[in-house]
Design a protein around this motif. Structure first.
Motif, PDB file in Angstrom:
ATOM      1  N   TYR A 117      57.970 -47.455  54.296  1.00 16.53           N
ATOM      2  CA  TYR A 117      58.296 -47.092  55.664  1.00 16.53           C
ATOM      3  C   TYR A 117      57.629 -45.784  56.072  1.00 16.53           C
ATOM      4  N   MET A 170      55.863 -53.163  55.129  1.00 18.01           N
ATOM      5  CA  MET A 170      57.203 -53.247  54.577  1.00 18.01           C
ATOM      6  C   MET A 170      57.244 -52.998  53.083  1.00 18.01           C
ATOM      7  N   THR A 192      61.250 -60.085  54.893  1.00 20.17           N
ATOM      8  CA  THR A 192      60.683 -59.465  53.690  1.00 20.17           C
ATOM      9  C   THR A 192      61.371 -59.979  52.433  1.00 20.17           C
TER      10      THR A 192
END
Length: 332
Positions: A293, A31, A88
């Motif tokens: 990502y 992440m 996150t």
């Protein structure tokens, strides 16, 4: 949501490869990486590059025999109560509270268990060669997460129901929705005492100001009073709750003024401005955070590593915890 700091000593930062292995097996998603200096410019830093950076940082500590330079933690939701982005965001804020906000770290979301969770790996040694504070680490971990989720803030208020407690969090843009200390919450609710003097003051104020089309926004801006209407979209509200920030109390609207007297049917009320939720960009303005990502696996650089203290998969993360009910925002 809980935070658990894994305790097995490591000077090789094995947590990095353990978590990137998860990514390569499509059971994890990288992440975020943060504060890795020049490595931030790389689209696809190799796991070993991250390990080398952390080891160079750790080597600055004067105690060359230090056996635990890795900081490895797990932040877990109960079931699917939080998504990967919420976890996150909570992890970034939690790291700052734990004094790791300026340390290099990576965050990997795991998606191979019943409980959504992520891992955080960082260095216990800072750029000045000093150890990050480890005193009462577990206690501070719990307190820091409570602060991040808004529980510390909400518990400053007086409220008479659990739903009102969660309404404070929702109103202020906090993520918290699974407070685990049921005993403390029940004690707080049991200690609620109606503040009749303030109710009378608010009733007089509402009667005076209610004809203003921007009545609800005006109450917020001028008097630190939030009025939350309850009802389905497109339909007339059936009730309302008052959060009085001036006295830190949550009040049932019916205790102050009947809804039919509060809202003038001949006036089209202007809805209040929505409070923006905290975003990751708000938490760090210096471009030290990098979303990952687009991370691509490089199995040639990764050897399978098992971490014995990684007991996140179902054990620490709460198979035995009681499932917490999500607060309904329409039953205040």
């Amino acid at each position: 949501m809980i935070a658990h700091i894994l305790k097995k000593p490591s000077i090789t930062f094995a947590g990095v490869q353990y978590n990137t292995n998860k990514v390569d097996r499509n059971t994890g998603e990288l992440m975020l990486i943060a504060n890795f200096g020049p490595l931030q410019a790389l689209n696809n830093p190799r796991p070993q590059d991250l390990v080398n950076y952390l080891q160079v940082l750790a080597a600055q500590h004067r105690n060359k025999g230090l056996k635990n330079t890795q900081f490895h933690a797990v932040i877990s939701a109960n079931g699917r109560n939080y998504n990967k982005h919420e976890l996150t965001k909570a992890a970034v804020m939690w790291l700052k509270e734990m004094k790791y906000g300026e340390q290099p770290y990576l965050i990997v979301f795991h998606k191979d268990t019943e409980n959504h969770h992520l891992h955080v790996v960082s260095s216990r040694v800072d750029r000045q060669g000093k150890l990050i504070d480890r005193d009462y680490e577990h206690v501070r971990s719990v307190r820091s997460l409570d602060k991040v989720l808004g529980y510390t803030f909400a518990l400053q208020y007086q409220f008479s129901t659990k739903a009102q407690f969660y309404l404070i969090l929702e109103n202020q843009g906090y993520l918290g929705r699974d407070y685990l200390n049921e005993k403390k919450l029940a004690s707080k609710i049991a200690g609620y005492v109606p503040y009749k003097t303030r109710m009378a003051e608010l009733k007089e104020l509402f009667l005076k100001e209610r004809h203003d089309p921007a009545f609800i926004q005006r109450m917020h801006d001028r008097y630190q009073v939030d009025i939350i209407l309850h009802g389905a979209d497109g339909k007339k509200p059936y009730g309302y709750t008052v959060i009085d920030h001036a006295t830190k109390r949550v009040l049932k609207g019916s205790e102050i003024l009947s809804l039919k007297y509060l809202l003038d049917e001949n006036i089209e009320y202007i809805p209040p401005k929505q409070r923006d939720l905290i975003t990751l960009s708000d938490l760090n303005k210096d471009d030290s955070l990098t979303y990952s990502y687009e991370y691509q696996s490089e199995p040639v650089h990764i050897q399978p590593i098992m971490i014995a203290d990684d007991i996140d998969d179902q054990q620490v993360l709460g198979m035995k915890r009681k499932r917490q009910k999500k607060a309904r925002t329409n039953t205040r």
